[in-house]
Design a protein around this motif. Structure first.
Motif, PDB file in Angstrom:
ATOM      1  N   LEU A 140       0.820  -1.278  -0.036  1.00 55.69           N
ATOM      2  CA  LEU A 140      -0.067  -0.020   0.037  1.00 55.69           C
ATOM      3  C   LEU A 140       0.843   1.126   0.089  1.00 55.69           C
ATOM      4  O   LEU A 140       0.663   2.320  -0.596  1.00 55.69           O
ATOM      5  N   ASN A 141       1.795   1.285   0.902  1.00 54.03           N
ATOM      6  CA  ASN A 141       2.744   2.491   0.789  1.00 54.03           C
ATOM      7  C   ASN A 141       3.560   2.475  -0.548  1.00 54.03           C
ATOM      8  O   ASN A 141       3.522   3.797  -1.035  1.00 54.03           O
ATOM      9  N   ASP A 142       3.714   1.424  -1.147  1.00 50.15           N
ATOM     10  CA  ASP A 142       4.508   1.634  -2.547  1.00 50.15           C
ATOM     11  C   ASP A 142       3.734   2.030  -3.596  1.00 50.15           C
ATOM     12  O   ASP A 142       3.665   2.828  -4.535  1.00 50.15           O
ATOM     13  N   ILE A 143       2.181   1.723  -3.326  1.00 50.71           N
ATOM     14  CA  ILE A 143       1.293   2.228  -4.334  1.00 50.71           C
ATOM     15  C   ILE A 143       0.830   3.784  -4.069  1.00 50.71           C
ATOM     16  O   ILE A 143       0.933   4.437  -5.150  1.00 50.71           O
ATOM     17  N   MET A 144       0.981   3.942  -2.906  1.00 53.63           N
ATOM     18  CA  MET A 144       0.806   5.439  -2.601  1.00 53.63           C
ATOM     19  C   MET A 144       1.813   6.177  -2.898  1.00 53.63           C
ATOM     20  O   MET A 144       1.855   7.287  -3.504  1.00 53.63           O
ATOM     21  N   SER A 145       2.967   5.921  -2.839  1.00 50.06           N
ATOM     22  CA  SER A 145       4.115   6.507  -3.346  1.00 50.06           C
ATOM     23  C   SER A 145       4.046   6.611  -4.742  1.00 50.06           C
ATOM     24  O   SER A 145       4.598   7.566  -5.587  1.00 50.06           O
ATOM     25  N   LEU A 146       3.772   5.540  -5.672  1.00 42.27           N
ATOM     26  CA  LEU A 146       3.814   5.679  -7.028  1.00 42.27           C
ATOM     27  C   LEU A 146       2.825   6.879  -7.563  1.00 42.27           C
ATOM     28  O   LEU A 146       2.785   7.327  -8.499  1.00 42.27           O
ATOM     29  N   ILE A 147       1.355   6.596  -6.813  1.00 40.22           N
ATOM     30  CA  ILE A 147       0.520   7.595  -7.134  1.00 40.22           C
ATOM     31  C   ILE A 147       0.775   9.169  -7.066  1.00 40.22           C
ATOM     32  O   ILE A 147       0.657   9.882  -7.656  1.00 40.22           O
ATOM     33  N   LYS A 148       1.651   9.182  -5.845  1.00 37.45           N
ATOM     34  CA  LYS A 148       2.203  10.736  -5.647  1.00 37.45           C
ATOM     35  C   LYS A 148       3.145  11.149  -6.594  1.00 37.45           C
ATOM     36  O   LYS A 148       3.138  12.115  -7.044  1.00 37.45           O
TER      37      LYS A 148
END
Length: 151
Positions: A140-148
């Motif tokens: 989830l953190n990786d996905i959030m980082s990608l989105i940002k």
């Protein structure tokens, strides 16, 4: 010889039926105690050895002395003067009770082992759940980082 486990305790109404039936069969129909116990066992859906044990332990003490006298006179070889069963039925009752206790003990041990296995499996599953939750947080953190980073 393997026997069925005892399913229920004796009730007062069963004792009453037992006493009334023994009285009727011995006094009115001249049954021997052995034959009367066969009949009572079938009527109450109990084992003959269970009925013989109940007779020796409880019922005999509640019977009218005339019934005990008639029981003794019907089958003197198997009776004491008080109408107690003293033949091989008593030995069989003891063997049956011991086998029942051994079966009960084995079943309890088996259930304890099953419980330990289940508890162990629950601990394993809780550890696995913790690992999966941790991995999901990382993803989830990786996905959030990608989105940002793409916005």
């Amino acid at each position: 010889m393997k026997t069925e486990s005892r399913l229920k305790h004796w009730t007062h109404s069963e004792d009453k039926i037992f006493i009334d039936t023994i009285y009727d069969l011995v006094m009115n129909k001249s049954y021997t105690l052995n034959k009367a116990l066969d009949y009572v066992a079938e009527k109450l859906q109990r084992s003959k050895s269970g009925c013989a044990f109940r007779y020796n332990k409880i019922i005999r003490q509640q019977l009218d002395p005339q019934v005990l006298e008639k029981i003794s006179s019907n089958n003197p070889a198997n009776m004491s003067t008080r109408g107690k069963i003293i033949d091989s039925n008593a030995e069989q009752i003891n063997i049956d009770l011991i086998e029942q206790k051994v079966d009960d003990f084995s079943r309890v041990n088996s259930l304890k082992n099953e419980l330990r296995d289940i508890e162990s499996r629950v601990l394993e599953l809780e550890k696995r759940k913790t690992q999966i939750v941790s991995e999901l947080k990382i993803y989830l953190n990786d996905i959030m980082s990608l989105i940002k980073s793409t916005s």
